[in-house]
Design a protein around this motif. Structure first.
Motif, PDB file in Angstrom:
ATOM      1  N   PRO A 500       0.684  -1.165  -0.097  1.00  0.00           N
ATOM      2  CA  PRO A 500      -0.069   0.038  -0.120  1.00  0.00           C
ATOM      3  C   PRO A 500       0.990   1.210   0.181  1.00  0.00           C
ATOM      4  CG  PRO A 500      -0.022  -0.971   2.227  1.00  0.00           C
ATOM      5  CD  PRO A 500       0.559  -1.934   1.317  1.00  0.00           C
ATOM      6  N   ARG A 501       0.499   2.285  -0.870  1.00  0.00           N
ATOM      7  CA  ARG A 501       1.158   3.699  -0.900  1.00  0.00           C
ATOM      8  C   ARG A 501       0.051   4.561  -0.990  1.00  0.00           C
ATOM      9  NH1 ARG A 501       4.418   0.677   0.802  1.00  0.00           N
ATOM     10  NH2 ARG A 501       6.642   0.386   0.313  1.00  0.00           N
ATOM     11  N   ALA A 502       0.159   5.715  -0.297  1.00  0.00           N
ATOM     12  CA  ALA A 502      -0.748   6.982  -0.580  1.00  0.00           C
ATOM     13  C   ALA A 502      -0.168   7.891  -1.666  1.00  0.00           C
ATOM     14  CB  ALA A 502      -0.815   7.461   0.694  1.00  0.00           C
ATOM     15  N   ARG A 503      -1.282   8.532  -2.131  1.00  0.00           N
ATOM     16  CA  ARG A 503      -0.777   9.696  -3.078  1.00  0.00           C
ATOM     17  C   ARG A 503       0.068  10.626  -2.359  1.00  0.00           C
ATOM     18  NH1 ARG A 503      -2.552  14.500  -4.634  1.00  0.00           N
ATOM     19  NH2 ARG A 503      -4.490  14.214  -3.357  1.00  0.00           N
ATOM     20  N   GLY A 510      12.864   9.040   2.725  1.00  0.00           N
ATOM     21  CA  GLY A 510      12.758  10.350   1.798  1.00  0.00           C
ATOM     22  C   GLY A 510      12.614  10.154   0.526  1.00  0.00           C
ATOM     23  N   ILE A 511      12.026   8.838   0.285  1.00  0.00           N
ATOM     24  CA  ILE A 511      11.539   8.547  -1.256  1.00  0.00           C
ATOM     25  C   ILE A 511      10.289   8.428  -1.398  1.00  0.00           C
ATOM     26  CG2 ILE A 511      11.703   6.442  -2.678  1.00  0.00           C
ATOM     27  CD1 ILE A 511      14.346   7.527  -2.019  1.00  0.00           C
ATOM     28  N   SER A 512       9.665   8.799  -2.535  1.00  0.00           N
ATOM     29  CA  SER A 512       8.262   8.952  -2.788  1.00  0.00           C
ATOM     30  C   SER A 512       7.725   7.404  -2.796  1.00  0.00           C
ATOM     31  CB  SER A 512       8.061   9.505  -4.303  1.00  0.00           C
ATOM     32  OG  SER A 512       6.796   9.265  -4.772  1.00  0.00           O
ATOM     33  N   GLY A 513       6.910   7.289  -1.795  1.00  0.00           N
ATOM     34  CA  GLY A 513       6.062   5.944  -1.785  1.00  0.00           C
ATOM     35  C   GLY A 513       5.246   5.905  -3.032  1.00  0.00           C
ATOM     36  N   ASP A 514       4.596   6.798  -3.407  1.00  0.00           N
ATOM     37  CA  ASP A 514       3.821   6.831  -4.751  1.00  0.00           C
ATOM     38  C   ASP A 514       4.667   6.416  -5.949  1.00  0.00           C
ATOM     39  OD1 ASP A 514       1.877   7.519  -6.410  1.00  0.00           O
ATOM     40  OD2 ASP A 514       1.537   9.754  -5.790  1.00  0.00           O
ATOM     41  N   TRP A 515       5.955   6.786  -5.936  1.00  0.00           N
ATOM     42  CA  TRP A 515       6.752   6.284  -7.094  1.00  0.00           C
ATOM     43  C   TRP A 515       7.171   4.854  -6.826  1.00  0.00           C
ATOM     44  CZ3 TRP A 515      11.789   4.510  -6.414  1.00  0.00           C
ATOM     45  CH2 TRP A 515      12.557   4.053  -7.544  1.00  0.00           C
ATOM     46  N   GLU A 516       7.401   4.386  -5.631  1.00  0.00           N
ATOM     47  CA  GLU A 516       7.484   3.114  -5.313  1.00  0.00           C
ATOM     48  C   GLU A 516       6.438   1.986  -5.767  1.00  0.00           C
ATOM     49  OE1 GLU A 516      10.442   2.926  -1.085  1.00  0.00           O
ATOM     50  OE2 GLU A 516       8.276   3.293  -1.052  1.00  0.00           O
ATOM     51  N   LYS A 569      -2.249   8.599  -8.804  1.00  0.00           N
ATOM     52  CA  LYS A 569      -1.062   8.434  -8.243  1.00  0.00           C
ATOM     53  C   LYS A 569       0.139   8.266  -9.461  1.00  0.00           C
ATOM     54  CE  LYS A 569      -2.691   5.902  -4.365  1.00  0.00           C
ATOM     55  NZ  LYS A 569      -2.919   4.765  -3.588  1.00  0.00           N
ATOM     56  N   TYR A 570       1.252   8.360  -9.138  1.00  0.00           N
ATOM     57  CA  TYR A 570       2.245   8.342 -10.026  1.00  0.00           C
ATOM     58  C   TYR A 570       2.220   6.875 -11.015  1.00  0.00           C
ATOM     59  CZ  TYR A 570       4.890  12.050  -7.855  1.00  0.00           C
ATOM     60  OH  TYR A 570       5.374  12.926  -7.329  1.00  0.00           O
ATOM     61  N   SER A 571       1.626   5.711 -10.403  1.00  0.00           N
ATOM     62  CA  SER A 571       1.268   4.610 -11.303  1.00  0.00           C
ATOM     63  C   SER A 571       0.560   4.802 -12.424  1.00  0.00           C
ATOM     64  CB  SER A 571       0.842   3.626 -10.190  1.00  0.00           C
ATOM     65  OG  SER A 571       0.659   2.487 -10.957  1.00  0.00           O
ATOM     66  N   TYR A 572      -0.571   5.719 -12.221  1.00  0.00           N
ATOM     67  CA  TYR A 572      -1.541   5.851 -13.193  1.00  0.00           C
ATOM     68  C   TYR A 572      -0.649   6.376 -14.332  1.00  0.00           C
ATOM     69  CZ  TYR A 572      -5.592   7.792 -15.349  1.00  0.00           C
ATOM     70  OH  TYR A 572      -6.592   8.099 -16.115  1.00  0.00           O
ATOM     71  N   PHE A 573       0.437   7.398 -14.419  1.00  0.00           N
ATOM     72  CA  PHE A 573       1.181   7.867 -15.426  1.00  0.00           C
ATOM     73  C   PHE A 573       2.065   6.903 -16.092  1.00  0.00           C
ATOM     74  CE2 PHE A 573       0.167  11.545 -12.470  1.00  0.00           C
ATOM     75  CZ  PHE A 573      -0.633  12.377 -13.357  1.00  0.00           C
ATOM     76  N   TRP A 574       2.389   6.062 -15.378  1.00  0.00           N
ATOM     77  CA  TRP A 574       3.297   4.946 -15.697  1.00  0.00           C
ATOM     78  C   TRP A 574       2.489   4.143 -16.580  1.00  0.00           C
ATOM     79  CZ3 TRP A 574       2.674  -0.224 -15.533  1.00  0.00           C
ATOM     80  CH2 TRP A 574       3.588  -0.901 -16.416  1.00  0.00           C
TER      81      TRP A 574
END
Length: 871
Positions: A500-503, A510-516, A569-574
């Motif tokens: 699970p990762r939040a937007r 210090g890493i974007s969980g959204d990117w993870e 979230k970033y996954s959407y753009f990927w």
């Protein structure tokens, strides 16, 4: 005949966009011209203007003379209680057993100017949670208690009368061990929000008519395409005609097959005799559809079958059914093929619920969900874990989204005697209702997390030609990262609760969980590509959702490609970069020095703004070692970089570009609505997205204050906690109009920021929708829903929630409440009376009716009187 405009019969348009309305209307008028002026079937939307009471009222609300003037005025779809983003005010340890698990009553006045003894009258419910009991004019019609996700109907022909008809509906959402998915194992992964939550129609037909599809396997309209190729296809149409007359009837069944331009492709005609009180199924075949237009995700071509039942010169019934011509197959060694071409299914699971309104989702928002999924580039969706709204499936057909649909189940053990029989009934009903949708490619014949069920597989094989998922193809869950099932399997869940990762989330490193999360998705999908004998996969899930299971914050999960309010979230753009053809470039600054660019170009150049222009950091091909169509691009930048630009190339030509800026100080708000026009039917609504931005328009993700919204003009209401909390620089509210056409103006304000406003037009509800001559009057109440944080402990006195001098209030006059304690402050609440005479009362916004506990939110309601509200 119903009192309404007959010109638009059989078209429900409350939530359709104007282009779809125009096409449907033109089709309808073309058919009327073709077959004469008589309109044989009336499908009347009766969503607007019901009254509602939560709980069992005093007296008998089924009686026609019952006094409901103090009940709430509502429109359908409706939920028992609107909720906050985090489902506040749930105090019980066994909260899933009590939340929204109430009884609710609905009543409606429906005039019919002249009841025709040669007609049949039906009430058609698209869905109600979860047991529905119906009375018409005091006469008990029946009860439906198979599942709260089914569509169903009642025959009310013997109860209706000329003049005013009183409809009373009891919705019982208390725990029912016989009604799937409810039972001994309490639902945790999703919530059974109570209410009359889908559209309701009055359908009028001749006694010689096409029956409802869920009545039997051979019922309604059933369209298949036994042979399909690029050059020729065949079409088989089964039409079941029911004769409720006292004598047999000779009839002609005509099926006109139309293309999307309303041109008749072929006409099929058959004669048949139907015995009195019986049904007959007429088979018609079109053996040669030359050069058919095949349905696919890239080309969702839809034909329309117009089925007409005629006796002599009289048109008795007519139904329009859309269908697609396509061929698909699952193979054990190569996976899935559509129209002879190999295709990897990449999709997501979808829950139908929305924040604030639960299941009571207007068609506009169902269609928005489908569009968001399509715009992500996904080609299929699992309808988890129940039959979804028919309008969502219509949108899938139109957009080219394939679907897996399944019965209402979730981790069921120790079933009652009636639980499995009801599950099978619901499963069969679902197949019969939805079998003509070309988007559906699998019926999932299993109990979720419980595997295949023999009875469901047998039902699937008996009802339809599509495969019974869990039998073949297998429908496993592959939550172990980089592990994918083969043998033709269609993976129905991956990632989800295991990652699970939040937007906007930033990890302690210090890493974007959204990117993870995006990285996790592209690694897993890459594995599915490599696994050649895997048919495809769907992530759990498309949208974050309210849940009591695997919570990542209070009553919410972070499993989605988008968050709870449908923000990407970033996954959407990927996914877009991997799956779409239109040019895409998107920068993700996932750490101080780490940058990933998502693009479907073959090269990307990254630039840094040095203060005197952009300077190239480097130009490179995508990362290696992947079987992906478009692997990501990885760059390292200086931690001092504040502006980056990515330019993608296809060959030597510029393809797309994207600029990323480090956010500055928050200075203003911006606001956008998904729709600029709503239908003034009392329930149509749209999403408003409010962004906190800096001087250059960049969203500021660390803004911690809330945003207050207010309707400054027009008749409507904001739905959601107000002030609205901001997550990662954005907040969301829903807005619905009342019954009066006009313009809604919404203003957003936040401390220290420049405010903003938008306008939304409310269009008159037109088409085949019943709008009473005297609709409930509208009042504007400021601060109608105050969501008090649970950590604040105010003692609230329910007796204090009253208004002064409210009898015989004139229009356009403000009245003031007495002082009310909210969040530790006492203040009065102004109410602007726009029309009529009012009774004003309040109730606690809690999980138990009639109680106010420390920390509960309070909702003040203003109710129109019987005199002002209805005939």
């Amino acid at each position: 005949m119903i009192i309404h405009n007959a010109l638009f019969r059989d078209i429900s348009v409350a939530s359709k966009n104007i282009s779809v309305l125009s096409a449907l209307l033109f089709l309808f008028l073309s058919m009327e011209t073709m077959a004469g002026a008589e309109v044989p079937r009336d499908k009347l939307n009766i969503n607007p203007a019901w009254t509602f009471h939560l709980g069992e009222p005093e007296g008998d609300p089924a009686k026609p003379d019952f006094d409901d003037k103090n009940w709430a005025d509502v429109s359908i779809p409706h939920t028992f209680k609107e909720v906050s983003l985090h489902l506040n005010n749930i105090r019980n340890k066994n909260r899933q057993e009590t939340f929204h698990r109430y009884v609710g009553w609905y009543r409606k006045h429906l005039p019919i100017d002249m009841v025709d003894s040669d007609k049949k009258y039906f009430l058609f419910f698209q869905g109600a949670m979860q047991t529905t009991e119906l009375w018409v004019n005091g006469r008990h019609i029946g009860k439906y208690e198979v599942s709260g996700y089914d569509s169903f109907h009642f025959d009310i022909s013997k109860a209706v009368k000329s003049g005013d008809n009183i409809i009373a509906v009891k919705i019982d959402n208390t725990i029912n061990e016989n009604t799937p998915p409810d039972g001994v194992v309490m639902l945790k992964d999703f919530v059974l929000f109570g209410g009359l939550y889908r559209d309701v129609f009055l359908i009028t037909t001749d006694k010689l008519h096409i029956n409802f599809p869920w009545e039997a396997r051979d019922a309604g309209i059933r369209i298949t395409t036994p042979t399909v190729s690029q050059d020729i296809a065949s079409v088989k149409v089964l039409t079941t005609v029911k004769n409720d007359r006292l004598q047999s009837a000779d009839c002609i069944v005509t099926t006109d097959i139309l293309d999307p331009n309303r041109k008749i492709v072929s006409t099929l005609k058959s004669k048949h005799s139907v015995a009195a009180g019986k049904s007959a199924t007429i088979e018609q075949n079109l053996p040669h559809l030359i050069k058919p237009k095949l349905w696919s995700p890239s080309h969702p071509y839809l034909y329309t079958a117009v089925s007409t039942v005629q006796q002599g010169d009289k048109i008795c019934d007519r139904i329009k059914t859309r269908f697609g011509v396509r061929d698909f197959v699952f193979t054990r060694d190569k996976g899935f093929f559509l129209n002879g071409k190999h295709l990897k299914l990449i999709g997501a699971n979808r829950h139908q619920t929305w924040p604030f309104i639960g299941n009571a989702v207007p068609n506009r928002l169902h269609r928005l969900d489908a569009q968001i999924i399509k715009d992500a580039g996904l080609n299929w969706v699992r309808l988890s874990h129940y039959p979804h709204d028919p309008d969502f499936l219509d949108a899938c057909d139109e957009l080219g989204l394939m679907a897996l649909e399944e019965g209402p189940t979730w981790m069921r053990t120790n079933p009652s005697a009636n639980w499995y029989p009801n599950l099978i009934k619901s499963f069969r009903s679902m197949i019969r209702r939805d079998r003509n949708h070309p988007s559906i490619v699998v019926w999932n014949a299993c109990v979720n997390h419980g595997g295949s069920r023999k009875e469901l597989v047998e039902a699937c094989l008996e009802e339809d030609y599509r495969p019974a998922g869990s039998s073949f193809p297998r429908t496993p869950m592959n939550f172990r990262h980089l592990s994918i099932s083969g043998g033709g399997a269609l993976t129905i869940e991956h990632t989800g609760h295991t990652y699970p990762r939040a937007r906007g989330q930033i990890t302690k490193e210090g890493i974007s969980g959204d990117w993870e999360l995006a990285k996790r998705h592209w690694e897993h999908i890459n594995t599915a590509y490599i696994q050649e004998d895997n048919s495809g996969i769907a992530t759990w899930c498309m949208f974050d959702y309210n849940s009591f299971h695997n919570n990542n914050e209070r009553n919410m999960t972070w499993h989605g490609i988008c968050d709870l309010v449908r923000l990407p979230k970033y996954s959407y753009f990927w996914h877009q970069s991997e799956l779409l053809k239109n040019p895409i470039a998107h920068i993700v600054r996932y750490s101080d020095t780490g940058v990933t660019v998502f693009s479907n170009g073959d090269q990307v150049e990254l630039f840094e703004d040095t203060g005197s222009g952009f300077s190239s950091i480097g130009k490179q091909k995508p990362d290696t070692g992947f079987a992906l169509n478009h692997p990501p691009y990885s760059f390292t930048v200086s931690d001092k970089s504040i502006t980056l630009k990515a330019v993608s190339y296809l060959g030597n030509k510029k393809h797309a570009e994207h600029i990323w800026r480090k956010p500055g100080k928050a200075t203003a708000l911006s606001m956008k609505a998904d729709d600029s026009v709503l239908t003034a039917d009392g329930s149509d609504c749209t999403r408003i997205v409010i962004s906190v931005i800096d001087a250059k328009g960049t969203v500021v993700p660390d803004y911690a204050q809330s945003v207050k919204l207010e309707i400054t003009s027009g008749t409507g209401r904001l739905i959601g906690s107000n002030p609205a909390s901001v997550r990662a620089g954005k907040a969301v509210m829903l807005i619905a109009g009342h019954y009066s056409p006009g313009t809604l103006t919404v203003k957003a304000q936040a401390e220290g920021l420049k405010d903003t406003q938008i306008s939304i037009r409310l269009a008159k509800a037109e088409g085949n929708i019943y709008m009473p001559e005297k609709l409930p009057a509208y009042v504007k109440v400021k601060n109608t829903a105050v969501d008090i944080p649970r950590d604040q402990k105010q003692e609230l006195d329910p007796a204090s929630f009253t208004f002064k001098n409210v009898s015989n209030v004139e229009a356009n006059v403000y009245i003031e409440s007495n002082e009310i304690m909210v969040s530790g402050k006492r203040k009065s609440y102004p109410v602007l009376v726009l029309d009529g005479e009012y009774q004003i009362y309040s109730e606690p916004w809690t999980s138990e009716a009639g109680t106010v506990m420390p920390g509960d939110a309070v909702k003040v309601r203003v109710k129109s009187s019987f005199k002002a509200g209805r005939k």
